[in-house]
Scaffold this motif. Sequence first.
Motif, short mmCIF file in Angstrom:
data_model
loop_
_atom_site.label_atom_id
_atom_site.label_comp_id
_atom_site.label_asym_id
_atom_site.label_seq_id
_atom_site.Cartn_x
_atom_site.Cartn_y
_atom_site.Cartn_z
N ARG A 1 54.68 3.74 7.76
CA ARG A 1 54.14 4.43 8.94
C ARG A 1 52.83 3.81 9.39
O ARG A 1 52.60 3.60 10.58
CB ARG A 1 53.92 5.91 8.64
CG ARG A 1 55.16 6.73 8.53
CD ARG A 1 54.77 8.17 8.30
NE ARG A 1 55.93 8.98 7.99
CZ ARG A 1 55.89 10.30 7.92
NH1 ARG A 1 54.76 10.96 8.15
NH2 ARG A 1 56.97 10.99 7.63
N ASP B 1 53.29 0.42 11.00
CA ASP B 1 53.75 0.59 12.38
C ASP B 1 52.61 0.97 13.31
O ASP B 1 52.50 0.46 14.43
CB ASP B 1 54.86 1.65 12.46
CG ASP B 1 56.18 1.19 11.88
OD1 ASP B 1 56.33 -0.03 11.64
OD2 ASP B 1 57.06 2.05 11.66
N THR B 2 51.75 1.85 12.86
CA THR B 2 50.62 2.30 13.67
C THR B 2 49.57 1.20 13.84
O THR B 2 49.11 0.93 14.94
CB THR B 2 49.95 3.53 13.02
OG1 THR B 2 50.92 4.57 12.94
CG2 THR B 2 48.74 3.99 13.81
N ARG C 1 51.40 -2.37 15.41
CA ARG C 1 52.38 -2.31 16.49
C ARG C 1 51.97 -3.24 17.62
O ARG C 1 50.85 -3.22 18.08
CB ARG C 1 52.50 -0.88 17.01
CG ARG C 1 53.54 -0.75 18.11
CD ARG C 1 53.79 0.68 18.47
NE ARG C 1 54.43 1.31 17.32
CZ ARG C 1 54.14 2.54 16.92
NH1 ARG C 1 53.23 3.26 17.53
NH2 ARG C 1 54.74 3.06 15.89
N THR C 2 52.89 -4.04 18.05
CA THR C 2 52.63 -4.92 19.18
C THR C 2 53.00 -4.21 20.46
O THR C 2 53.71 -3.19 20.45
CB THR C 2 53.43 -6.22 19.05
OG1 THR C 2 54.82 -5.90 18.96
CG2 THR C 2 53.00 -7.03 17.84
N ASP D 1 54.82 -2.97 23.67
CA ASP D 1 56.25 -2.78 23.94
C ASP D 1 56.71 -3.95 24.80
O ASP D 1 56.18 -4.21 25.87
CB ASP D 1 56.43 -1.44 24.67
CG ASP D 1 57.89 -1.11 24.90
OD1 ASP D 1 58.74 -2.01 24.75
OD2 ASP D 1 58.17 0.03 25.26
N ARG D 2 57.74 -4.63 24.34
CA ARG D 2 58.22 -5.83 25.05
C ARG D 2 58.77 -5.50 26.44
O ARG D 2 58.79 -6.35 27.31
CB ARG D 2 59.27 -6.53 24.22
CG ARG D 2 58.64 -7.13 22.99
CD ARG D 2 59.63 -7.87 22.18
NE ARG D 2 58.94 -8.31 20.97
CZ ARG D 2 59.24 -9.38 20.32
NH1 ARG D 2 60.22 -10.14 20.71
NH2 ARG D 2 58.58 -9.73 19.26
#
Length: 187
Positions: free
Chosen positions: A169, A172-173, A176-177, A179-180
Amino acid sequence: MNGPSSDRTLASESAGGTAAKLLGIYLNDHLAGATAGTERAAHLARATRGSALGRAVAPVAAEIREDRAALLGIMRDLDVPVRRYKVWAGWAAERAGRLKSNGRLVRRSPLSTLLELEALRMAVEGKAAGWQTLRRLTATDDRLDPGLLDNLLERARRQQDTVEEWRVRQADTALRTADRSTASPAP
């Protein structure tokens, strides 16, 4: 008269003494790791207090403290003296580990929590390996309690599951890249 049987006795006593010495080194090394792991877990629980992560990590930190106490009890049962310098080295290594660059100078970064969870995961995995080794030794050393070691192993597995869930988790936080689908296409 010193014959072949007394030579075998001396060899087995020497091998037993070497094995006991090696076991003492092994357990003291695990105690150093347990000291570092206990400090790391307590620090993470304090740093995340009041959050969902803090509520998940606090019981794990308490169990890790209990596991260290269990290791001390096992060492006592096996007549293995505690090497204070190794305990101190574990404590100092954990403190030094806090001095890493996290992209921020004053406050915690999401990366700090991720790295602490990863360090905690390694600590719990190392502890589980130690419990497994001791569990195998119950076949030849009746001073070791197989039931206790089974319980410690099961608890370590639960701790691994909890820490890994929160590590994923946090990764991911923190990492996180964008959003494509909203990012501009590459030329």
